[in-house]
Design a protein around this motif. Structure first.
Motif, PDB file in Angstrom:
ATOM      1  N   ARG A 142      36.633  41.445  40.004  1.00 36.47           N
ATOM      2  CA  ARG A 142      37.773  42.446  39.483  1.00 36.47           C
ATOM      3  C   ARG A 142      38.836  41.918  38.834  1.00 36.47           C
ATOM      4  NH1 ARG A 142      36.874  44.895  45.275  1.00 36.47           N
ATOM      5  NH2 ARG A 142      38.428  43.081  45.800  1.00 36.47           N
ATOM      6  N   PRO A 143      39.635  42.595  37.916  1.00 34.50           N
ATOM      7  CA  PRO A 143      40.768  42.278  37.071  1.00 34.50           C
ATOM      8  C   PRO A 143      41.644  42.188  37.829  1.00 34.50           C
ATOM      9  CG  PRO A 143      39.835  44.431  36.242  1.00 34.50           C
ATOM     10  CD  PRO A 143      39.362  44.223  37.529  1.00 34.50           C
ATOM     11  N   CYS A 144      42.619  40.935  37.630  1.00 30.88           N
ATOM     12  CA  CYS A 144      43.884  40.640  38.447  1.00 30.88           C
ATOM     13  C   CYS A 144      45.015  41.114  37.519  1.00 30.88           C
ATOM     14  CB  CYS A 144      43.915  39.228  38.621  1.00 30.88           C
ATOM     15  SG  CYS A 144      42.716  38.481  39.552  1.00 30.88           S
ATOM     16  N   TYR A 145      46.180  41.559  38.309  1.00 30.59           N
ATOM     17  CA  TYR A 145      47.395  42.132  37.668  1.00 30.59           C
ATOM     18  C   TYR A 145      48.499  41.423  38.293  1.00 30.59           C
ATOM     19  CZ  TYR A 145      44.507  45.959  35.830  1.00 30.59           C
ATOM     20  OH  TYR A 145      43.489  46.481  35.368  1.00 30.59           O
ATOM     21  N   LEU A 146      49.550  41.297  37.322  1.00 31.65           N
ATOM     22  CA  LEU A 146      50.819  40.694  37.898  1.00 31.65           C
ATOM     23  C   LEU A 146      52.155  41.774  37.889  1.00 31.65           C
ATOM     24  CD1 LEU A 146      52.720  38.439  38.750  1.00 31.65           C
ATOM     25  CD2 LEU A 146      52.826  37.727  36.221  1.00 31.65           C
ATOM     26  N   SER A 147      52.591  42.033  38.958  1.00 30.86           N
ATOM     27  CA  SER A 147      53.715  42.650  38.655  1.00 30.86           C
ATOM     28  C   SER A 147      55.091  41.864  38.986  1.00 30.86           C
ATOM     29  CB  SER A 147      53.788  43.753  39.883  1.00 30.86           C
ATOM     30  OG  SER A 147      54.946  44.686  40.209  1.00 30.86           O
ATOM     31  N   THR A 148      55.829  41.972  37.914  1.00 32.65           N
ATOM     32  CA  THR A 148      56.971  41.041  37.929  1.00 32.65           C
ATOM     33  C   THR A 148      57.955  41.876  36.550  1.00 32.65           C
ATOM     34  OG1 THR A 148      58.050  38.968  37.639  1.00 32.65           O
ATOM     35  CG2 THR A 148      56.362  39.359  36.109  1.00 32.65           C
ATOM     36  N   ASP A 149      59.231  41.607  36.764  1.00 32.76           N
ATOM     37  CA  ASP A 149      60.082  42.013  35.986  1.00 32.76           C
ATOM     38  C   ASP A 149      60.504  40.682  34.957  1.00 32.76           C
ATOM     39  OD1 ASP A 149      61.721  41.057  37.668  1.00 32.76           O
ATOM     40  OD2 ASP A 149      63.033  42.709  38.083  1.00 32.76           O
ATOM     41  N   ASN A 150      59.905  39.599  35.236  1.00 25.59           N
ATOM     42  CA  ASN A 150      60.353  38.214  34.717  1.00 25.59           C
ATOM     43  C   ASN A 150      59.298  37.643  33.773  1.00 25.59           C
ATOM     44  OD1 ASN A 150      61.334  35.888  34.098  1.00 25.59           O
ATOM     45  ND2 ASN A 150      61.518  35.139  36.415  1.00 25.59           N
ATOM     46  N   PRO A 151      59.233  38.152  32.587  1.00 27.90           N
ATOM     47  CA  PRO A 151      58.300  37.276  31.713  1.00 27.90           C
ATOM     48  C   PRO A 151      58.211  35.793  31.452  1.00 27.90           C
ATOM     49  CG  PRO A 151      59.818  38.522  30.393  1.00 27.90           C
ATOM     50  CD  PRO A 151      60.303  38.662  31.828  1.00 27.90           C
ATOM     51  N   GLY A 152      59.330  35.449  32.110  1.00 27.94           N
ATOM     52  CA  GLY A 152      59.250  33.921  32.202  1.00 27.94           C
ATOM     53  C   GLY A 152      59.008  33.268  33.589  1.00 27.94           C
ATOM     54  N   SER A 153      58.285  33.938  34.577  1.00 29.96           N
ATOM     55  CA  SER A 153      58.031  33.662  35.731  1.00 29.96           C
ATOM     56  C   SER A 153      56.824  32.358  35.621  1.00 29.96           C
ATOM     57  CB  SER A 153      57.489  34.787  36.663  1.00 29.96           C
ATOM     58  OG  SER A 153      56.317  35.108  36.312  1.00 29.96           O
ATOM     59  N   MET A 154      56.533  31.674  36.821  1.00 26.98           N
ATOM     60  CA  MET A 154      55.758  30.516  36.805  1.00 26.98           C
ATOM     61  C   MET A 154      54.255  31.254  36.529  1.00 26.98           C
ATOM     62  SD  MET A 154      55.381  27.320  39.294  1.00 26.98           S
ATOM     63  CE  MET A 154      54.955  28.410  40.604  1.00 26.98           C
ATOM     64  N   LEU A 155      53.635  32.070  37.053  1.00 30.61           N
ATOM     65  CA  LEU A 155      52.554  32.815  36.935  1.00 30.61           C
ATOM     66  C   LEU A 155      52.493  33.405  35.449  1.00 30.61           C
ATOM     67  CD1 LEU A 155      49.766  33.236  38.251  1.00 30.61           C
ATOM     68  CD2 LEU A 155      50.770  35.489  39.380  1.00 30.61           C
ATOM     69  N   SER A 156      53.482  34.036  35.060  1.00 26.83           N
ATOM     70  CA  SER A 156      53.628  34.597  33.641  1.00 26.83           C
ATOM     71  C   SER A 156      53.181  33.548  32.536  1.00 26.83           C
ATOM     72  CB  SER A 156      54.712  35.317  33.259  1.00 26.83           C
ATOM     73  OG  SER A 156      54.944  36.657  33.844  1.00 26.83           O
ATOM     74  N   GLY A 157      54.115  32.178  32.880  1.00 31.28           N
ATOM     75  CA  GLY A 157      53.677  31.234  32.021  1.00 31.28           C
ATOM     76  C   GLY A 157      52.272  30.745  32.115  1.00 31.28           C
ATOM     77  N   LEU A 158      51.653  30.490  33.214  1.00 24.48           N
ATOM     78  CA  LEU A 158      50.402  30.291  33.583  1.00 24.48           C
ATOM     79  C   LEU A 158      49.371  31.077  32.973  1.00 24.48           C
ATOM     80  CD1 LEU A 158      48.150  28.301  34.911  1.00 24.48           C
ATOM     81  CD2 LEU A 158      48.466  29.656  36.857  1.00 24.48           C
ATOM     82  N   ALA A 159      49.650  32.256  32.965  1.00 26.28           N
ATOM     83  CA  ALA A 159      48.793  33.231  32.117  1.00 26.28           C
ATOM     84  C   ALA A 159      48.793  33.197  30.756  1.00 26.28           C
ATOM     85  CB  ALA A 159      49.166  34.756  32.617  1.00 26.28           C
ATOM     86  N   ASP A 160      50.173  33.029  30.193  1.00 25.42           N
ATOM     87  CA  ASP A 160      50.178  32.666  28.703  1.00 25.42           C
ATOM     88  C   ASP A 160      49.564  31.294  28.413  1.00 25.42           C
ATOM     89  OD1 ASP A 160      52.086  34.637  28.528  1.00 25.42           O
ATOM     90  OD2 ASP A 160      53.879  33.736  28.697  1.00 25.42           O
ATOM     91  N   GLU A 161      49.658  30.362  29.167  1.00 21.63           N
ATOM     92  CA  GLU A 161      48.601  29.161  28.818  1.00 21.63           C
ATOM     93  C   GLU A 161      47.225  29.381  28.792  1.00 21.63           C
ATOM     94  OE1 GLU A 161      49.878  25.978  31.574  1.00 21.63           O
ATOM     95  OE2 GLU A 161      51.956  26.133  31.044  1.00 21.63           O
ATOM     96  N   VAL A 162      46.742  30.188  29.780  1.00 20.03           N
ATOM     97  CA  VAL A 162      45.307  30.282  29.997  1.00 20.03           C
ATOM     98  C   VAL A 162      44.985  31.281  28.555  1.00 20.03           C
ATOM     99  CG1 VAL A 162      43.517  31.848  31.126  1.00 20.03           C
ATOM    100  CG2 VAL A 162      45.254  30.091  32.267  1.00 20.03           C
ATOM    101  N   GLU A 163      45.746  32.193  28.269  1.00 18.34           N
ATOM    102  CA  GLU A 163      45.596  32.950  26.944  1.00 18.34           C
ATOM    103  C   GLU A 163      45.468  31.912  25.862  1.00 18.34           C
ATOM    104  OE1 GLU A 163      48.177  36.107  26.795  1.00 18.34           O
ATOM    105  OE2 GLU A 163      47.655  37.073  28.285  1.00 18.34           O
TER     106      GLU A 163
END
Length: 95
Positions: free
Chosen positions: A17-38
């Motif tokens: 199933r798709p995974c989603y992230l709920s954060t108001d910080n686009p610079g969070s560690m998980l957001s950064g990991l997602a950016d790297e994977v993309e």
């Protein structure tokens, strides 16, 4: 309280199933990991495209090579579409 939109991540759960992230910080560690994977998915797609073009340009390439190149290209296209869908939700000006 204003909720931030969910970010579609470029990977699925173990159940597929798709995974989603709920954060108001686009610079969070998980957001950064997602950016790297993309970025890695796009980079891999570029390499696969180059290889597939080489196979198609080789008149002596056999069926196995062409099928392999097509299989990898299909996988890369699926990844690229996933990245596009992920980024679509973050496009400026989207409601």
């Amino acid at each position: 309280m204003d909720e931030s939109p969910l970010r579609l991540l470029p990977w699925n759960s173990p159940e597929g199933r798709p995974c989603y992230l709920s954060t108001d910080n686009p610079g969070s560690m998980l957001s950064g990991l997602a950016d790297e994977v993309e970025a890695e998915l796009v980079s891999c797609g570029e390499a696969v495209l180059s290889g597939a073009e080489a196979v198609l340009a080789d008149a002596a390439a056999g069926e196995v090579a062409v099928r392999f190149a097509l299989r990898r290209t299909t996988e890369s296209l699926r990844d690229a579409l996933r990245v596009a869908h992920c980024r679509e939700g973050r496009a400026p000006g989207k409601p």
